[in-house]
Design a protein around this motif. Sequence first.
Motif, PDB file in Angstrom:
ATOM      1  N   ASP A 344       0.888  -1.125  -0.041  1.00 33.92           N
ATOM      2  CA  ASP A 344      -0.162   0.031  -0.032  1.00 33.92           C
ATOM      3  C   ASP A 344       0.848   1.098   0.015  1.00 33.92           C
ATOM      4  OD1 ASP A 344      -2.607  -1.289   0.035  1.00 33.92           O
ATOM      5  OD2 ASP A 344      -2.493  -1.324   2.235  1.00 33.92           O
ATOM      6  N   LEU A 345       0.444   2.308  -0.532  1.00 31.90           N
ATOM      7  CA  LEU A 345       1.047   3.654  -0.634  1.00 31.90           C
ATOM      8  C   LEU A 345       0.752   4.586   0.627  1.00 31.90           C
ATOM      9  CD1 LEU A 345       0.853   4.425  -4.355  1.00 31.90           C
ATOM     10  CD2 LEU A 345       2.782   3.200  -3.166  1.00 31.90           C
ATOM     11  N   SER A 346       1.840   5.254   0.974  1.00 29.55           N
ATOM     12  CA  SER A 346       1.619   6.222   1.901  1.00 29.55           C
ATOM     13  C   SER A 346       2.501   7.393   1.808  1.00 29.55           C
ATOM     14  CB  SER A 346       2.054   5.509   3.341  1.00 29.55           C
ATOM     15  OG  SER A 346       1.724   6.487   4.414  1.00 29.55           O
ATOM     16  N   GLY A 347       1.903   8.418   1.808  1.00 28.31           N
ATOM     17  CA  GLY A 347       2.538   9.740   1.386  1.00 28.31           C
ATOM     18  C   GLY A 347       2.155  10.950   2.257  1.00 28.31           C
ATOM     19  N   LEU A 348       2.789  12.066   2.038  1.00 34.64           N
ATOM     20  CA  LEU A 348       2.669  13.343   2.622  1.00 34.64           C
ATOM     21  C   LEU A 348       2.275  14.611   1.862  1.00 34.64           C
ATOM     22  CD1 LEU A 348       5.977  13.139   4.912  1.00 34.64           C
ATOM     23  CD2 LEU A 348       3.621  12.064   5.389  1.00 34.64           C
ATOM     24  N   GLY A 349       1.524  14.210   0.865  1.00 33.23           N
ATOM     25  CA  GLY A 349       0.819  15.234   0.187  1.00 33.23           C
ATOM     26  C   GLY A 349       2.109  15.984  -0.468  1.00 33.23           C
ATOM     27  N   VAL A 350       1.979  17.272  -0.604  1.00 33.00           N
ATOM     28  CA  VAL A 350       2.848  18.234  -1.284  1.00 33.00           C
ATOM     29  C   VAL A 350       4.381  18.363  -0.574  1.00 33.00           C
ATOM     30  CG1 VAL A 350       1.236  19.700  -2.237  1.00 33.00           C
ATOM     31  CG2 VAL A 350       2.249  20.179   0.056  1.00 33.00           C
ATOM     32  N   LEU A 351       4.291  17.344   0.607  1.00 32.72           N
ATOM     33  CA  LEU A 351       5.520  17.643   1.570  1.00 32.72           C
ATOM     34  C   LEU A 351       6.417  16.417   0.975  1.00 32.72           C
ATOM     35  CD1 LEU A 351       4.200  18.454   4.855  1.00 32.72           C
ATOM     36  CD2 LEU A 351       5.253  19.995   3.374  1.00 32.72           C
ATOM     37  N   ALA A 352       6.064  15.306   0.688  1.00 33.56           N
ATOM     38  CA  ALA A 352       6.811  14.140   0.232  1.00 33.56           C
ATOM     39  C   ALA A 352       5.827  13.238  -0.546  1.00 33.56           C
ATOM     40  CB  ALA A 352       7.573  13.350   1.510  1.00 33.56           C
ATOM     41  N   PRO A 353       6.367  12.449  -1.395  1.00 32.97           N
ATOM     42  CA  PRO A 353       5.860  11.477  -2.523  1.00 32.97           C
ATOM     43  C   PRO A 353       5.326  10.430  -1.801  1.00 32.97           C
ATOM     44  CG  PRO A 353       8.266  11.461  -2.646  1.00 32.97           C
ATOM     45  CD  PRO A 353       7.914  12.518  -1.730  1.00 32.97           C
ATOM     46  N   ASP A 354       4.242   9.754  -2.283  1.00 33.13           N
ATOM     47  CA  ASP A 354       3.882   8.413  -1.812  1.00 33.13           C
ATOM     48  C   ASP A 354       4.988   7.325  -2.000  1.00 33.13           C
ATOM     49  OD1 ASP A 354       1.363   9.691  -1.577  1.00 33.13           O
ATOM     50  OD2 ASP A 354       0.478   8.259  -3.083  1.00 33.13           O
ATOM     51  N   VAL A 355       5.130   6.748  -1.108  1.00 31.98           N
ATOM     52  CA  VAL A 355       5.992   5.534  -1.011  1.00 31.98           C
ATOM     53  C   VAL A 355       5.196   4.210  -0.504  1.00 31.98           C
ATOM     54  CG1 VAL A 355       8.015   6.851  -0.911  1.00 31.98           C
ATOM     55  CG2 VAL A 355       7.045   5.906   1.362  1.00 31.98           C
ATOM     56  N   LYS A 356       5.499   2.966  -0.882  1.00 37.88           N
ATOM     57  CA  LYS A 356       5.083   1.786  -0.287  1.00 37.88           C
ATOM     58  C   LYS A 356       5.371   1.694   1.257  1.00 37.88           C
ATOM     59  CE  LYS A 356       5.202  -1.184  -4.588  1.00 37.88           C
ATOM     60  NZ  LYS A 356       5.436  -2.279  -5.156  1.00 37.88           N
ATOM     61  N   VAL A 357       4.699   1.008   1.747  1.00 39.28           N
ATOM     62  CA  VAL A 357       4.753   0.992   3.280  1.00 39.28           C
ATOM     63  C   VAL A 357       6.019   0.210   3.791  1.00 39.28           C
ATOM     64  CG1 VAL A 357       3.584  -0.169   5.405  1.00 39.28           C
ATOM     65  CG2 VAL A 357       2.082   1.134   4.003  1.00 39.28           C
ATOM     66  N   ARG A 358       6.269  -0.701   2.899  1.00 37.92           N
ATOM     67  CA  ARG A 358       7.475  -1.667   3.191  1.00 37.92           C
ATOM     68  C   ARG A 358       8.677  -0.790   3.224  1.00 37.92           C
ATOM     69  NH1 ARG A 358       7.929  -5.705   0.820  1.00 37.92           N
ATOM     70  NH2 ARG A 358       5.813  -6.213  -0.392  1.00 37.92           N
ATOM     71  N   ASP A 359       8.832   0.441   2.357  1.00 35.94           N
ATOM     72  CA  ASP A 359       9.991   1.151   2.686  1.00 35.94           C
ATOM     73  C   ASP A 359       9.817   2.259   3.650  1.00 35.94           C
ATOM     74  OD1 ASP A 359      10.423   0.405   0.113  1.00 35.94           O
ATOM     75  OD2 ASP A 359       9.436   2.048  -1.041  1.00 35.94           O
ATOM     76  N   LEU A 360       8.859   2.006   4.658  1.00 33.31           N
ATOM     77  CA  LEU A 360       8.806   2.924   5.905  1.00 33.31           C
ATOM     78  C   LEU A 360       9.091   2.128   7.067  1.00 33.31           C
ATOM     79  CD1 LEU A 360       5.775   5.083   5.088  1.00 33.31           C
ATOM     80  CD2 LEU A 360       8.415   5.519   4.639  1.00 33.31           C
ATOM     81  N   MET A 361       9.242   0.731   6.775  1.00 29.93           N
ATOM     82  CA  MET A 361       9.261  -0.155   8.208  1.00 29.93           C
ATOM     83  C   MET A 361      10.522  -0.492   8.915  1.00 29.93           C
ATOM     84  SD  MET A 361       5.931  -1.332   8.130  1.00 29.93           S
ATOM     85  CE  MET A 361       6.390  -2.978   9.116  1.00 29.93           C
ATOM     86  N   SER A 362      11.774   0.014   8.251  1.00 33.31           N
ATOM     87  CA  SER A 362      13.106  -0.072   8.984  1.00 33.31           C
ATOM     88  C   SER A 362      13.797   1.417   9.083  1.00 33.31           C
ATOM     89  CB  SER A 362      13.890  -0.783   8.226  1.00 33.31           C
ATOM     90  OG  SER A 362      15.053  -0.917   8.762  1.00 33.31           O
ATOM     91  N   THR A 363      14.058   1.824  10.177  1.00 35.41           N
ATOM     92  CA  THR A 363      14.974   2.783  10.228  1.00 35.41           C
ATOM     93  C   THR A 363      16.325   2.819   9.958  1.00 35.41           C
ATOM     94  OG1 THR A 363      15.970   2.316  12.498  1.00 35.41           O
ATOM     95  CG2 THR A 363      13.711   3.201  12.492  1.00 35.41           C
ATOM     96  N   MET A 364      16.694   1.595   9.548  1.00 33.64           N
ATOM     97  CA  MET A 364      18.103   1.103   9.044  1.00 33.64           C
ATOM     98  C   MET A 364      17.920   0.633   7.328  1.00 33.64           C
ATOM     99  SD  MET A 364      20.142   1.622  11.849  1.00 33.64           S
ATOM    100  CE  MET A 364      21.680   0.902  11.248  1.00 33.64           C
ATOM    101  N   GLY A 365      18.185   1.637   6.625  1.00 31.13           N
ATOM    102  CA  GLY A 365      17.939   1.348   5.159  1.00 31.13           C
ATOM    103  C   GLY A 365      16.731   1.469   4.730  1.00 31.13           C
ATOM    104  N   GLY A 366      15.613   2.016   5.397  1.00 32.48           N
ATOM    105  CA  GLY A 366      14.299   2.075   4.770  1.00 32.48           C
ATOM    106  C   GLY A 366      14.474   3.630   3.937  1.00 32.48           C
ATOM    107  N   LEU A 367      13.000   3.595   3.126  1.00 32.53           N
ATOM    108  CA  LEU A 367      13.091   4.892   2.194  1.00 32.53           C
ATOM    109  C   LEU A 367      14.181   4.969   1.069  1.00 32.53           C
ATOM    110  CD1 LEU A 367      10.708   6.917   1.809  1.00 32.53           C
ATOM    111  CD2 LEU A 367      12.249   8.422   3.075  1.00 32.53           C
ATOM    112  N   GLY A 368      14.393   3.539   0.750  1.00 35.20           N
ATOM    113  CA  GLY A 368      15.758   3.607  -0.366  1.00 35.20           C
ATOM    114  C   GLY A 368      17.186   3.990   0.201  1.00 35.20           C
ATOM    115  N   GLY A 369      17.200   3.830   1.484  1.00 32.57           N
ATOM    116  CA  GLY A 369      18.578   4.126   2.153  1.00 32.57           C
ATOM    117  C   GLY A 369      18.232   5.584   2.702  1.00 32.57           C
ATOM    118  N   LYS A 370      17.580   6.155   2.673  1.00 39.48           N
ATOM    119  CA  LYS A 370      17.397   7.533   3.446  1.00 39.48           C
ATOM    120  C   LYS A 370      17.184   7.359   4.708  1.00 39.48           C
ATOM    121  CE  LYS A 370      15.627   9.977  -0.753  1.00 39.48           C
ATOM    122  NZ  LYS A 370      14.424  10.657  -1.389  1.00 39.48           N
TER     123      LYS A 370
END
Length: 376
Positions: A344-370
Amino acid sequence: MLAGLVTAQKNPAYPPNEVDKLVTDSLPKIKEWLAKNPQGNCTLETAVRRKEWSDLTLAQRKEYTNAVLCLMSKPSLTQNVAPGARSRFDDYIVIHVQQTSRNHGSTFFLPWHRYYMWQYEQDLRNLCGYTGYQPYWDWARYAKDPINSPLFDGSEGSMGGNGAKATYNGIMMPGAPRPYDRIPPADGGGCVTTGPFKNMSVNIGPIAPVLTVTRNPRADGLGYNPRCLRRDINKNAAAVTTANYTYDLITNNHNAHWFQVVMEGQFPQGKWGVHTGGHYTVGGDPGGDFYTSPGDPAFYLHHTQIDRVWWIWQMQDLAKRTVEVSHTRTMMNFPPSANGTLDDLSGLGVLAPDVKVRDLMSTMGGLGGKFCYIYE
């Protein structure tokens, strides 16, 4: 060496509690997990270390609050849909209002707020020159006397003081069937007159106020409605945020469903949860408004602690808990919806793009390494 990563430069006024000790004991699990799941340049040694408010120096605290005030001076990106938005700080309130019913009591609650806190941290750094990272509020440190804590004592190194004394009836917890499930008022409720945010303007809302304040000119709460920041720093609410509650939340709930349910609150049973307790420790306007609560700058320290508690819970079984979601796609499954997934997608409107929930699950390497951070 690993323990040193989370115990360095701690404020000696606050000896480690059982949750802090759980962090120290659990940190080697991240190193073990990273050995099996390398995350590029993100290692324990390179990870950003978010600190507790009272572990920051006075200069670091002032740098943080100055950056928040700076964000309140930057142009809004949402004024075309929210005439009340006057700044980039207000944009965060607008996005929260627009997505409240999607991101609470749903699959998105924890990952979305992780994204929200991270993007706020990035804006403080990139737009306002902040050199630190988003601090958290360890509720347990101040639960017995929050009004006199380094967080709310109204000094220049605080997040602002209490509000002036005002009369209101306290807060009835949602879904509570019994009259004693009301959080009694404390000694505030009026305008904040001390600390860095004594002159700030609250512009959005109210939508679901706990105090009597001027109504917003728009039904959606997004019209321009300037007023003072109000608080009721409340030890009655703080009583459910002592370390034992957080420790039990982490250690007694072994799947994502119950961890989130207990954290958010079991209101029909009269159990508020640490999420609710932290919010209403601040209360007031807009802090006590379910929709516009990010309008109080203390919100971001509270929800960074929420992320920290999730991080600690995840550390207990990283292989499982960095891929485990629960709940449906709507708040309390109303209206009824399918179970959420990692895709599923989760985003912040104009502040940040939609990303998959899986990309937000880890503080170590999540969001494409960000994402590459831990909590000290």
